[in-house]
Design a protein around this motif. Structure first.
Motif, short mmCIF file in Angstrom:
data_model
loop_
_atom_site.label_atom_id
_atom_site.label_comp_id
_atom_site.label_asym_id
_atom_site.label_seq_id
_atom_site.Cartn_x
_atom_site.Cartn_y
_atom_site.Cartn_z
N LEU A 2 0.85 -1.19 0.00
CA LEU A 2 0.00 0.00 0.00
C LEU A 2 0.89 1.23 0.00
O LEU A 2 1.61 1.48 0.96
N ILE A 3 0.83 2.00 -1.09
CA ILE A 3 1.64 3.21 -1.18
C ILE A 3 0.83 4.42 -0.71
O ILE A 3 1.24 5.18 0.14
N ASN A 4 -0.35 4.59 -1.27
CA ASN A 4 -1.17 5.75 -0.92
C ASN A 4 -2.57 5.40 -0.46
O ASN A 4 -3.19 6.15 0.26
N ASP A 5 -3.11 4.26 -0.89
CA ASP A 5 -4.52 4.03 -0.69
C ASP A 5 -4.81 2.54 -0.64
O ASP A 5 -4.09 1.73 -1.24
N ILE A 6 -5.88 2.18 0.06
CA ILE A 6 -6.29 0.79 0.15
C ILE A 6 -6.64 0.23 -1.22
O ILE A 6 -6.60 -0.98 -1.46
N GLU A 7 -6.97 1.11 -2.19
CA GLU A 7 -7.29 0.69 -3.55
C GLU A 7 -6.09 0.04 -4.24
O GLU A 7 -6.25 -0.64 -5.26
N ASP A 8 -4.89 0.26 -3.70
CA ASP A 8 -3.70 -0.35 -4.31
C ASP A 8 -3.77 -1.87 -4.32
O ASP A 8 -3.02 -2.54 -5.05
N PHE A 9 -4.65 -2.45 -3.49
CA PHE A 9 -4.81 -3.91 -3.46
C PHE A 9 -5.43 -4.47 -4.74
O PHE A 9 -5.23 -5.64 -5.07
N ARG A 10 -6.24 -3.69 -5.45
CA ARG A 10 -7.09 -4.23 -6.51
C ARG A 10 -6.29 -5.01 -7.57
O ARG A 10 -6.64 -6.14 -7.91
N ALA A 11 -5.26 -4.38 -8.11
CA ALA A 11 -4.52 -5.03 -9.21
C ALA A 11 -3.83 -6.29 -8.72
O ALA A 11 -3.77 -7.29 -9.44
N ILE A 12 -3.31 -6.28 -7.49
CA ILE A 12 -2.64 -7.46 -6.95
C ILE A 12 -3.63 -8.60 -6.78
O ILE A 12 -3.36 -9.74 -7.15
N TRP A 13 -4.82 -8.32 -6.23
CA TRP A 13 -5.83 -9.36 -6.05
C TRP A 13 -6.26 -9.92 -7.41
O TRP A 13 -6.51 -11.12 -7.54
N GLN A 14 -6.35 -9.04 -8.41
CA GLN A 14 -6.76 -9.52 -9.73
C GLN A 14 -5.67 -10.38 -10.35
O GLN A 14 -5.96 -11.40 -10.99
N PHE A 15 -4.41 -9.99 -10.19
CA PHE A 15 -3.31 -10.82 -10.67
C PHE A 15 -3.37 -12.22 -10.07
O PHE A 15 -3.15 -13.23 -10.75
N LEU A 16 -3.71 -12.31 -8.79
CA LEU A 16 -3.76 -13.60 -8.11
C LEU A 16 -5.00 -14.41 -8.45
O LEU A 16 -5.11 -15.57 -8.05
N GLY A 17 -5.94 -13.82 -9.17
CA GLY A 17 -7.15 -14.54 -9.55
C GLY A 17 -8.20 -14.57 -8.46
O GLY A 17 -9.11 -15.41 -8.50
N TRP A 18 -8.12 -13.64 -7.50
CA TRP A 18 -9.12 -13.59 -6.43
C TRP A 18 -10.33 -12.77 -6.84
O TRP A 18 -11.43 -13.01 -6.34
N ILE A 19 -10.13 -11.78 -7.71
CA ILE A 19 -11.23 -10.93 -8.17
C ILE A 19 -11.06 -10.70 -9.67
O ILE A 19 -10.00 -10.97 -10.24
N ASP A 20 -12.13 -10.20 -10.31
CA ASP A 20 -11.99 -9.68 -11.65
C ASP A 20 -12.29 -8.18 -11.60
O ASP A 20 -12.20 -7.57 -10.53
N GLU A 21 -12.64 -7.60 -12.71
CA GLU A 21 -12.87 -6.15 -12.72
C GLU A 21 -14.04 -5.73 -11.82
O GLU A 21 -14.07 -4.62 -11.32
N ALA A 22 -14.99 -6.65 -11.62
CA ALA A 22 -16.23 -6.24 -10.98
C ALA A 22 -16.53 -6.91 -9.65
O ALA A 22 -17.26 -6.34 -8.83
N MET A 23 -15.98 -8.10 -9.40
CA MET A 23 -16.44 -8.84 -8.22
C MET A 23 -15.43 -9.91 -7.82
O MET A 23 -14.53 -10.25 -8.60
N PRO A 24 -15.55 -10.48 -6.62
CA PRO A 24 -14.74 -11.63 -6.24
C PRO A 24 -15.09 -12.82 -7.13
O PRO A 24 -16.22 -12.95 -7.60
N ILE A 25 -14.13 -13.69 -7.35
CA ILE A 25 -14.36 -14.87 -8.19
C ILE A 25 -13.76 -16.10 -7.52
O ILE A 25 -13.03 -15.99 -6.52
N GLY A 26 -14.09 -17.26 -8.05
CA GLY A 26 -13.46 -18.51 -7.63
C GLY A 26 -13.60 -18.79 -6.16
O GLY A 26 -14.68 -18.66 -5.57
N GLU A 27 -12.50 -19.21 -5.55
CA GLU A 27 -12.51 -19.64 -4.16
C GLU A 27 -12.89 -18.51 -3.21
O GLU A 27 -13.49 -18.75 -2.16
N LEU A 28 -12.54 -17.26 -3.55
CA LEU A 28 -12.90 -16.15 -2.68
C LEU A 28 -14.41 -15.96 -2.64
O LEU A 28 -15.00 -15.79 -1.57
N MET A 29 -15.06 -15.99 -3.81
CA MET A 29 -16.51 -15.86 -3.82
C MET A 29 -17.16 -17.02 -3.09
O MET A 29 -18.14 -16.85 -2.33
#
Length: 707
Positions: free
Chosen positions: A377-404
């Protein structure tokens, strides 16, 4: 080899010899015109091949003109300073434009391939500016035309050889889980916002680390010994876990953990995406921790890579030209080092990383995916989004797979009071691993940041303080004009909302202007003024306490410090962004291994990540970073496994200037990662950048002082 003064690796480039001036032309004016055209094209999203060519041509000429001005003995100091300042303005626009479209960054690297079109355009621009280039020797024509490939895309010959050697290699589609989790209880709920908010609420003081099994062994395949926290992660991989946000504090050996995780998962071939400055170090680490696995590093177009290697290391800056073949190569694992580099999902490098992750997940059953960063986290909690998407936990709109699936099984919705801690736990269980030095490596000595205020005396100090007053007066005038034009909504006292808007407008002007005083030029001038004072203090430390790491943001500050060390007879190494990987590593080795090399002079941006400089326990921060994360990364080059002494970072701060305010703001940002990942109760500072907050403070102080 270390340098004293101007040695082999740090020698300034001589002025280019392939041009002569035929009249008093202005190359910098031509460069400013061209870079503005490139900037406008990038802002419009029209990055055509012609725009890329112009960008590269400007970059080449900026370097040549900088070298020519530095080497021109007939030029007066005042004229040289003015020309370099103008040239720095062009370079700043060039760098900011590359940030908007990171595919352009590759053109600025040392190993970038210069196209014939770019060379031709540089000659044309020189003529337009009144400089006649010496004709270049003609290059022999290619006997056979190269096959057409997509723009900036290459396929190294060794990769073709590997593909030909394995003609029947097919994707492992059968192993890919085909289950799709359909939301039931959570259908219709917006979930990404609440998931991010769950980390801001800190889980009632709980740290963010998944449950890890006890290690079965503390030995790596090569016989090296692991620390228990490293072996725990390897054990988790051996038990079947495959996605990790490895957010251990810097210095706890994330590189070794990632390499051994790939070994435990048999995730070969393994793709490793890293910043340019650490790709050579990754190959070295692979040789230490997995010596039986061949590692190869992609430089430029990849002509020297080993297509049959188990571990392929590529830097963000050249990823765009290799993303095509990499996606089809059959990688079974992917590691993204310094993963906060992908936090901006609109950047080209982020899009390439996310594309490759998706393609690997589509082709391989349960690939190993690891995001490594000590500062997620550099400036904001939003910094997590791209990392979670890289890991396959979320897509552009919602949680997916095992997280959902886990969120559904919780039986809660965002309307339920217990949703947030439960949701946070669901994310953490997917693979968030965060350990602190104080908890898992108690044998690493403590660290502290000590501020050393210095007074900027003489004409330079007076000039800086006058410039700061002028900046404040300019913002006050803008504030008063805006206030006078209002017909309603007047507030008693200072209108803080208007103050913030005025500061934002000033910051926007500063980012686009190459003339006049602004917050960026002022901070740079402060750094230049502090340079000799910081260098003197580093020299004292080196004489009394041993090796010292000296960090600066700007090249001219590094130059001034090195001149000071040379005059005092102190040997030093220089670690800069414009060095080749070989030269950089040679200077690192000299500092680490040669007892007579007392100081490492490091670029804060180029040497702030991926280096092991634990032979030094004293660090001098000659210039302030704009983020706590960047400052922490620099300090942790020394405060890491292998350090035997307490580490002290000495921040040189110009008293009674905006420098002191910036230091306070940087410190106020430090709570963000602590609260989100370490369970701290410390309040998260505003996500607004430090530059804006510094201007807000400057304007507020000026308004408060007004009668």
């Amino acid at each position: 080899m270390a340098r004293g003064g101007r040695g082999q690796n740090g020698a300034r480039r001589s002025a280019p010899r392939n041009q002569r001036r035929v009249r008093d032309g202005d190359v910098i004016a031509e460069l400013a015109r061209a870079v503005r055209e490139v900037e406008a094209a990038v802002e419009r999203g029209r990055v055509t091949p012609a725009v890329r060519t112009k960008f590269q041509a400007v970059g080449l000429l900026v370097r040549e003109e900088h070298a020519r001005i530095k080497a021109d003995a007939a030029m007066g100091d005042a004229r040289r300073s003015e020309q370099l300042r103008r040239l720095d303005g062009v370079a700043t626009i060039l760098a900011k434009t590359a940030v908007r479209d990171t595919g352009l960054l590759a053109f600025l690297s040392d190993d970038a391939v210069v196209s014939d079109a770019a060379r031709s355009l540089t000659r044309e621009m020189l003529r337009t500016a009144g400089v006649e280039p010496t004709p270049e020797a003609p290059t022999p024509a290619e006997p056979v035309a190269a096959p057409a490939v997509p723009e900036r895309r290459v396929v190294p010959q060794s990769v073709v050889s590997r593909q030909l050697a394995n003609p029947f290699l097919a994707p492992d589609f059968d192993a890919v889980r085909q289950t799709t989790v359909r939301p039931r209880r959570l259908a219709g709920w917006e979930l990404l916002g609440p998931l991010l908010s769950s980390f801001e609420r800190a889980g009632a003081g709980a740290s963010a680390c998944m449950a890890l099994p006890a290690p079965s062994s503390l030995r790596a395949p090569g016989g090296r010994e692991l620390m228990p926290h490293q072996a725990q992660l390897v054990a988790a991989v051996a038990s079947g876990h495959r996605t990790f946000l490895l957010a251990d504090e810097p210095g706890l050996g994330k590189t070794a953990q990632a390499l051994l995780a790939a070994e435990a998962a048999n995730a070969y071939p393994l793709l490793v995406v890293v910043p340019n400055v650490v790709k050579t170090n990754w190959a070295r680490e692979a040789g230490l921790w997995t010596p039986h696995r061949a590692a190869t590093v992609i430089h430029g177009d990849g002509n020297t890579i080993d297509g049959f290697a188990d571990i392929v290391v590529v830097n963000y800056e050249v990823l765009d030209r290799h993303v095509g073949w990499i996606g089809d190569f059959g990688f079974r694992g992917m590691v993204v080092d310094e993963a906060h580099f992908i936090k901006n999902k609109t950047s080209q490098r982020s899009q390439h990383v996310l594309e490759l992750s998706e393609r690997i997940r589509a082709r391989t059953g349960r690939p190993l995916l690891m995001a490594l960063t000590g500062t997620p986290l550099i400036n904001d909690i939003e910094d997590f989004r791209a990392i979670w998407q890289f890991l396959g936990w979320i897509d552009e709109a919602m949680p997916i797979g095992e997280l959902m699936e886990a969120l559904e099984q919780s039986g809660l919705t965002p309307a339920d009071p217990g949703f947030y801690p439960a949701a946070r736990a669901c994310v953490i269980d997917r693979g968030v691993v965060r350990r602190r030095k104080v908890d898992v490596a108690a044998d690493i000595p403590a660290r502290r940041v000590a501020d050393l205020p210095v007074e900027l005396d003489g004409p330079t100090g007076r000039s800086i303080r006058a410039a700061e007053r002028d900046l404040a007066r300019r913002m006050v005038a803008r504030y008063e004009t805006a206030l006078a034009n209002r017909s309603s909504d007047l507030v008693e006292g200072i209108d803080h909302a208007l103050v913030r808007r005025v500061a934002r407008a000033e910051l926007k002007d500063a980012a686009t202007s190459t003339t006049g005083e602004n917050v960026f030029s002022m901070v740079r001038r402060i750094g230049q003024a502090k340079a000799p004072l910081a260098a003197d203090y580093a020299a004292q430390l080196a004489r009394s306490a041993g090796k010292v790491v000296f960090f600066a943001k700007h090249i001219d500050v590094m130059d001034a410090a090195e001149e000071t060390f040379a005059k005092q007879g102190i040997r030093f190494s220089s670690i800069r962004g414009d060095q080749t990987s070989t030269a950089r590593q040679r200077n690192i080795d000299a500092f680490v291994k040669d007892p007579d090399v007392a100081i490492a002079v490091c670029s804060l941006t180029a040497a702030g990540v991926g280096l092991n400089l634990q032979v030094a326990s004293n660090i001098v921060l000659a210039e302030l970073s704009w983020t706590d994360a960047e400052q922490t990364q620099a300090i942790d080059r020394s405060h890491r496994i292998g350090q035997a002494e307490p580490v002290t970072a000495w921040r040189i701060i110009a008293a009674q200037t905006i420098d002191a305010r910036i230091a306070e703001l940087i410190d106020s940002k430090a709570g963000l990662a602590a609260r989100a990942l370490d369970g701290s109760d410390e309040e998260i500072a505003s996500s607004t950048d430090v530059q804006h907050e510094a201007l807000v403070a400057l304007l507020t102080d000026a308004l408060s002082a007004s009668p």
